[in-house]
Design a protein around this motif. Structure first.
Motif, PDB file in Angstrom:
ATOM      1  N   MET A  36       0.850  -1.190   0.000  1.00  0.00           N
ATOM      2  CA  MET A  36       0.000   0.000   0.000  1.00  0.00           C
ATOM      3  C   MET A  36       0.887   1.241   0.000  1.00  0.00           C
ATOM      4  SD  MET A  36      -2.927   1.146   2.740  1.00  0.00           S
ATOM      5  CE  MET A  36      -3.858   2.659   2.490  1.00  0.00           C
ATOM      6  N   ARG A  37       0.766   2.055  -1.052  1.00  0.00           N
ATOM      7  CA  ARG A  37       1.591   3.250  -1.191  1.00  0.00           C
ATOM      8  C   ARG A  37       0.690   4.474  -1.211  1.00  0.00           C
ATOM      9  NH1 ARG A  37       6.994   4.322  -0.329  1.00  0.00           N
ATOM     10  NH2 ARG A  37       7.637   6.141  -1.532  1.00  0.00           N
ATOM     11  N   LEU A  38       0.945   5.411  -0.322  1.00  0.00           N
ATOM     12  CA  LEU A  38       0.135   6.615  -0.207  1.00  0.00           C
ATOM     13  C   LEU A  38       0.729   7.738  -1.043  1.00  0.00           C
ATOM     14  CD1 LEU A  38      -0.261   6.613   3.689  1.00  0.00           C
ATOM     15  CD2 LEU A  38      -1.878   5.691   2.035  1.00  0.00           C
ATOM     16  N   THR A  39      -0.112   8.682  -1.470  1.00  0.00           N
ATOM     17  CA  THR A  39       0.389   9.919  -2.044  1.00  0.00           C
ATOM     18  C   THR A  39       0.912  10.800  -0.914  1.00  0.00           C
ATOM     19  OG1 THR A  39      -1.733  11.077  -1.871  1.00  0.00           O
ATOM     20  CG2 THR A  39      -1.339   9.770  -3.875  1.00  0.00           C
ATOM     21  N   HIS A  40       1.704  11.808  -1.270  1.00  0.00           N
ATOM     22  CA  HIS A  40       2.278  12.671  -0.247  1.00  0.00           C
ATOM     23  C   HIS A  40       1.187  13.397   0.533  1.00  0.00           C
ATOM     24  CE1 HIS A  40       4.236  16.271   1.455  1.00  0.00           C
ATOM     25  NE2 HIS A  40       5.294  15.492   1.556  1.00  0.00           N
ATOM     26  N   GLY A  41       0.201  13.955  -0.169  1.00  0.00           N
ATOM     27  CA  GLY A  41      -0.869  14.677   0.507  1.00  0.00           C
ATOM     28  C   GLY A  41      -1.683  13.787   1.425  1.00  0.00           C
ATOM     29  N   THR A  42      -1.977  12.571   0.961  1.00  0.00           N
ATOM     30  CA  THR A  42      -2.727  11.627   1.800  1.00  0.00           C
ATOM     31  C   THR A  42      -1.928  11.255   3.043  1.00  0.00           C
ATOM     32  OG1 THR A  42      -3.825  10.724  -0.163  1.00  0.00           O
ATOM     33  CG2 THR A  42      -3.876   9.383   1.842  1.00  0.00           C
ATOM     34  N   ALA A  43      -0.618  11.062   2.864  1.00  0.00           N
ATOM     35  CA  ALA A  43       0.230  10.693   4.003  1.00  0.00           C
ATOM     36  C   ALA A  43       0.267  11.814   5.042  1.00  0.00           C
ATOM     37  CB  ALA A  43       1.643  10.378   3.516  1.00  0.00           C
ATOM     38  N   VAL A  44       0.286  13.068   4.587  1.00  0.00           N
ATOM     39  CA  VAL A  44       0.296  14.197   5.526  1.00  0.00           C
ATOM     40  C   VAL A  44      -0.981  14.196   6.358  1.00  0.00           C
ATOM     41  CG1 VAL A  44       0.157  16.707   5.706  1.00  0.00           C
ATOM     42  CG2 VAL A  44       1.840  15.658   4.185  1.00  0.00           C
ATOM     43  N   TRP A  45      -2.124  14.103   5.689  1.00  0.00           N
ATOM     44  CA  TRP A  45      -3.388  14.124   6.422  1.00  0.00           C
ATOM     45  C   TRP A  45      -3.560  12.892   7.305  1.00  0.00           C
ATOM     46  CZ3 TRP A  45      -5.909  18.289   7.316  1.00  0.00           C
ATOM     47  CH2 TRP A  45      -5.857  19.351   6.421  1.00  0.00           C
ATOM     48  N   LEU A  46      -3.078  11.765   6.831  1.00  0.00           N
ATOM     49  CA  LEU A  46      -3.172  10.552   7.641  1.00  0.00           C
ATOM     50  C   LEU A  46      -2.294  10.674   8.883  1.00  0.00           C
ATOM     51  CD1 LEU A  46      -4.434   7.776   7.843  1.00  0.00           C
ATOM     52  CD2 LEU A  46      -2.528   6.857   6.508  1.00  0.00           C
ATOM     53  N   MET A  47      -1.137  11.323   8.754  1.00  0.00           N
ATOM     54  CA  MET A  47      -0.265  11.528   9.908  1.00  0.00           C
ATOM     55  C   MET A  47      -0.916  12.473  10.907  1.00  0.00           C
ATOM     56  SD  MET A  47       2.602  10.334  10.985  1.00  0.00           S
ATOM     57  CE  MET A  47       3.330  10.625  12.604  1.00  0.00           C
ATOM     58  N   VAL A  48      -1.673  13.443  10.429  1.00  0.00           N
ATOM     59  CA  VAL A  48      -2.422  14.321  11.330  1.00  0.00           C
ATOM     60  C   VAL A  48      -3.447  13.506  12.122  1.00  0.00           C
ATOM     61  CG1 VAL A  48      -4.048  16.250  11.457  1.00  0.00           C
ATOM     62  CG2 VAL A  48      -2.089  16.375   9.910  1.00  0.00           C
ATOM     63  N   VAL A  49      -4.136  12.599  11.440  1.00  0.00           N
ATOM     64  CA  VAL A  49      -5.110  11.733  12.112  1.00  0.00           C
ATOM     65  C   VAL A  49      -4.410  10.848  13.144  1.00  0.00           C
ATOM     66  CG1 VAL A  49      -6.763   9.837  11.783  1.00  0.00           C
ATOM     67  CG2 VAL A  49      -6.706  11.748  10.166  1.00  0.00           C
ATOM     68  N   VAL A  50      -3.229  10.346  12.783  1.00  0.00           N
ATOM     69  CA  VAL A  50      -2.454   9.502  13.709  1.00  0.00           C
ATOM     70  C   VAL A  50      -2.134  10.268  14.986  1.00  0.00           C
ATOM     71  CG1 VAL A  50      -0.177   8.449  14.057  1.00  0.00           C
ATOM     72  CG2 VAL A  50      -1.484   7.963  11.981  1.00  0.00           C
ATOM     73  N   THR A  51      -1.671  11.510  14.852  1.00  0.00           N
ATOM     74  CA  THR A  51      -1.327  12.290  16.042  1.00  0.00           C
ATOM     75  C   THR A  51      -2.566  12.603  16.881  1.00  0.00           C
ATOM     76  OG1 THR A  51      -1.474  14.368  14.795  1.00  0.00           O
ATOM     77  CG2 THR A  51       0.684  13.322  14.947  1.00  0.00           C
ATOM     78  N   LEU A  52      -3.704  12.786  16.219  1.00  0.00           N
ATOM     79  CA  LEU A  52      -4.944  12.999  16.964  1.00  0.00           C
ATOM     80  C   LEU A  52      -5.307  11.756  17.764  1.00  0.00           C
ATOM     81  CD1 LEU A  52      -7.420  14.731  17.648  1.00  0.00           C
ATOM     82  CD2 LEU A  52      -8.503  13.882  15.555  1.00  0.00           C
ATOM     83  N   MET A  53      -5.130  10.586  17.167  1.00  0.00           N
ATOM     84  CA  MET A  53      -5.407   9.329  17.881  1.00  0.00           C
ATOM     85  C   MET A  53      -4.439   9.137  19.038  1.00  0.00           C
ATOM     86  SD  MET A  53      -6.128   6.987  14.474  1.00  0.00           S
ATOM     87  CE  MET A  53      -6.753   5.508  15.279  1.00  0.00           C
TER      88      MET A  53
END
Length: 305
Positions: free
Chosen positions: A1-18
């Motif tokens: 599974m390979r993410l785009t850069h923009g998706t990875a940024v937003w997903l990392m934001v979600v990770v930090t929220l969790m």
């Protein structure tokens, strides 16, 4: 599974929220005590990873536990220290104090690179270490002079998290230098299992009711296991300074959630020290991001806790 850069940024934001939900959820526990909290969270994390990892990596992930070698198991012990110290610290002091102390991880890792690998640190990193040290010194000093014994002990326990993270990074880099590949995901599973095993005798007798068990299951699955897996996916796309900068959002999210969701107002010295620490980290990582090359000291990824 390979993410785009923009998706990875937003997903990392979600990770930090969790990740940032740990403090506010812990404050709503009714009966569970410190080591029991740690035991249940680690146990639920282990159970969740036993389901997630085979689905993600396939059954071969378990064979890596047998073939991982000493470095993998040392890494697992470091994860266990981080898991245990983090939750115990949350029961002894404020969420803000714990998160600000933990944010020292990248700087401790940089120092480990200098001391044990001989890597020369850039001037910006030395400056960040000095400023962050002043911030932490201010936090510790006000707690000591103010008679906040419990707060000081909790902050000292929280200090074990970045120290264990820096130790783990040194072990992994040493293994890589010898041509050994250390997979950190199975190491997280090992860490959760060791943490649950070690804290089980200290957790007895159990006091948690169904309400507490539900919250602790949330911490194990959604605050630790799932974001751990997601952060690994993000780290495959984002540069190390980007990950380090985005990981600092956990401090902001964690303090804000505990403030709004549990009425835990951060003390002024913690906020002052936190501004110095976070400011130094942001300055250091922004300059690293602007650089053409990412150094060894910049390549440490934030650990789950």
């Amino acid at each position: 599974m390979r993410l785009t850069h923009g998706t990875a940024v937003w997903l990392m934001v979600v990770v930090t929220l969790m990740w940032g939900t740990a403090g506010v959820v812990t404050r709503h526990l009714a009966q569970a005590h410190s080591f029991e909290i740690t035991f249940w969270r680690s146990l639920f994390t282990m159970l969740a990873l036993l389901v997630i990892l085979p689905l993600w990596r396939g059954p071969r992930v378990f064979s890596q536990l047998r073939r991982g070698g000493r470095a993998l198991w040392i890494s697992g012990v470091c994860w266990a220290v981080m898991f245990t110290a983090f939750m115990v610290a949350l029961t002894l002091t404020s969420t803000a104090s714990v998160l600000v102390t933990m944010s020292l991880g990248p700087l401790f890792t940089a120092l480990a690179a200098r001391l044990f690998i001989g890597h020369r640190l850039p001037a910006r990193t030395w400056a960040a270490i000095v400023v962050a040290g002043l911030g932490i010194g201010w936090m510790y000093g006000t707690q000591l002079l103010g008679g906040g014994g419990g707060s000081l002990v909790g902050t000292l326990v929280a200090l074990c998290v970045p120290l264990a993270g820096a130790t783990q990074w040194t072990v992994v880099q040493h293994a890589h230098a010898k041509g050994q590949d250390v997979d950190l995901v199975p190491a997280v599973l090992i860490g959760a299992a060791i943490s649950a095993l070690v804290t089980l005798p200290l957790a007895w007798p159990f006091r948690a009711g169904l309400h507490d068990l539900g919250l602790l299951a949330f911490l194990g699955v959604f605050q630790l296991a799932i974001p751990c897996v997601l952060s690994v996916l993000c780290a495959q796309v984002l540069k190390a300074p980007e990950v380090a900068l985005l990981a600092l959002l956990e401090v902001i999210f964690g303090i804000a959630l505990a403030w709004l969701g549990a009425g835990e107002t951060p003390a002024a010295p913690v906020l002052t020290g936190g501004v110095l620490v976070i400011g130094a980290l942001v300055f250091n990582e922004l300059l690293a991001l602007r650089g053409r090359r990412t150094t060894l000291a910049d390549s440490a990824l934030p650990g789950a806790h």
